[in-house]
Design an enzyme around this catalytic site. Structure first.
Site, mmCIF file in Angstrom:
data_model
loop_
_atom_site.group_PDB
_atom_site.id
_atom_site.type_symbol
_atom_site.label_atom_id
_atom_site.label_comp_id
_atom_site.label_asym_id
_atom_site.label_seq_id
_atom_site.Cartn_x
_atom_site.Cartn_y
_atom_site.Cartn_z
ATOM 1 N N ARG A 189 36.226 40.890 137.999
ATOM 2 C CA ARG A 189 35.954 40.211 136.728
ATOM 3 C C ARG A 189 37.058 39.201 136.433
ATOM 4 O O ARG A 189 36.783 38.096 135.960
ATOM 5 C CB ARG A 189 35.824 41.224 135.592
ATOM 6 N N CYS A 247 41.376 43.094 127.691
ATOM 7 C CA CYS A 247 40.370 43.555 128.655
ATOM 8 C C CYS A 247 39.074 42.845 128.304
ATOM 9 O O CYS A 247 39.086 41.669 127.953
ATOM 10 C CB CYS A 247 40.242 45.076 128.616
#
Length: 284
Positions: free
Chosen positions: A176, A234
């Site tokens: 990611r 995050c």
């Protein structure tokens, strides 16, 4: 103050009749059935905590997927879980503390200091051969009084240039960060200047935290020392709390970017870069 408690210490507390508020934060990205998992098996006496509805305010445009709950909302929830002033709280999940850390961070931020992550969570409890329960009894409401602002946090504007004077860690999976895969947020990649530090690197194969010395080595390899200004993000501010817990175990203090990448990537004016390099690939 300690960050984690192992299952033996928890079982000893329970056997000795020491008051312990045990909170089950069963949540992982893409699995909406945490309460069902809780009902199938949980540590006896635990109370289920709904991360979406109790550990976050409703999603609002431009605020990210899991905005921090207001102090009033968190206090209502905490009282509903049965927390009184002076209690000891132990939070756990079944995913290496990556969800339970959100509750840990919120209570610490609210000024409630006697809160621990159960090291290894439900998996460690099972591995020790301790009993499980399927019942669900509503707790006696508590009277805890919570505050706000006892943990460090940064805004989106601060995150934009944090790498210029500190270290910004991206706690998501490496793919990611690199922009190879993005399951939920508007754009793929990372905040310019951020370093990749997936939360999985904080854990041993059994889901317990690495020893403090190994965590210090891990973060030192990323350039972190006692004088570093560290911030963490995050996807939506949940697993970043796990990284902050790991940093605390290692002896470092870090700030949370609550909106995280879900907030950052939702605004077209914010740059997003891909690849291994903090500032993106040269051909971008």
């Amino acid at each position: 103050m300690a960050t984690i408690m192992n299952v033996t210490a928890l079982k000893d507390r329970m056997d000795a009749g020491k008051r312990t508020v045990l909170l089950d934060v069963r949540w992982v990205l893409g699995d909406p059935h945490g309460h069902s998992h809780f009902r199938q098996a949980h540590i006896p006496g635990a109370v289920y905590v709904d991360l979406h509805n109790e550990l976050a305010d409703p999603t609002a445009e431009g605020q990210g997927r899991h905005p921090l709950p207001s102090t009033a909302a968190l206090q209502r929830s905490a009282r509903g879980w049965g927390i009184n002033d002076g209690d000891t709280v132990v939070a756990y999940d079944d995913s290496g503390s990556t969800a339970a850390a959100r509750l840990w961070w919120l209570l610490r931020d609210a000024g409630f200091h006697s809160v621990f992550l159960l090291d290894g969570g439900l998996a460690a409890w099972r591995a020790a051969g301790y009993p499980l329960a399927q019942d669900e009894q509503p707790p006696v409401p508590g009277d805890v009084v919570l505050g706000h602002g006892h943990m460090d946090a940064i805004s989106m504007d601060e995150a934009a240039d944090w790498h210029g004077h500190g270290i910004l860690l991206d706690a998501r999976a490496g793919e990611r960060y690199r922009g190879e895969f993005e399951p939920i947020d508007p754009r793929a990649g990372h905040i310019p200047g951020a370093l990749s530090a997936p939360t999985t690197g904080n854990l041993a194969p059994d889901g317990t935290f690495l020893h403090a010395s190994r965590l210090r080595d891990r973060f030192a390899a990323l350039g972190i020392n006692e004088d570093s200004k560290v911030a963490v993000y995050c996807g939506s501010g949940v697993t970043a709390a796990h990284e902050i817990a790991a940093l605390e175990i290692a002896g470092f203090r870090a700030a949370l970017f609550p909106g995280s990448f879900s907030q950052w990537s939702s605004l077209d004016s914010n740059p997003v870069v891909a690849g291994e390099a903090p500032l993106g690939s040269p051909d971008q």
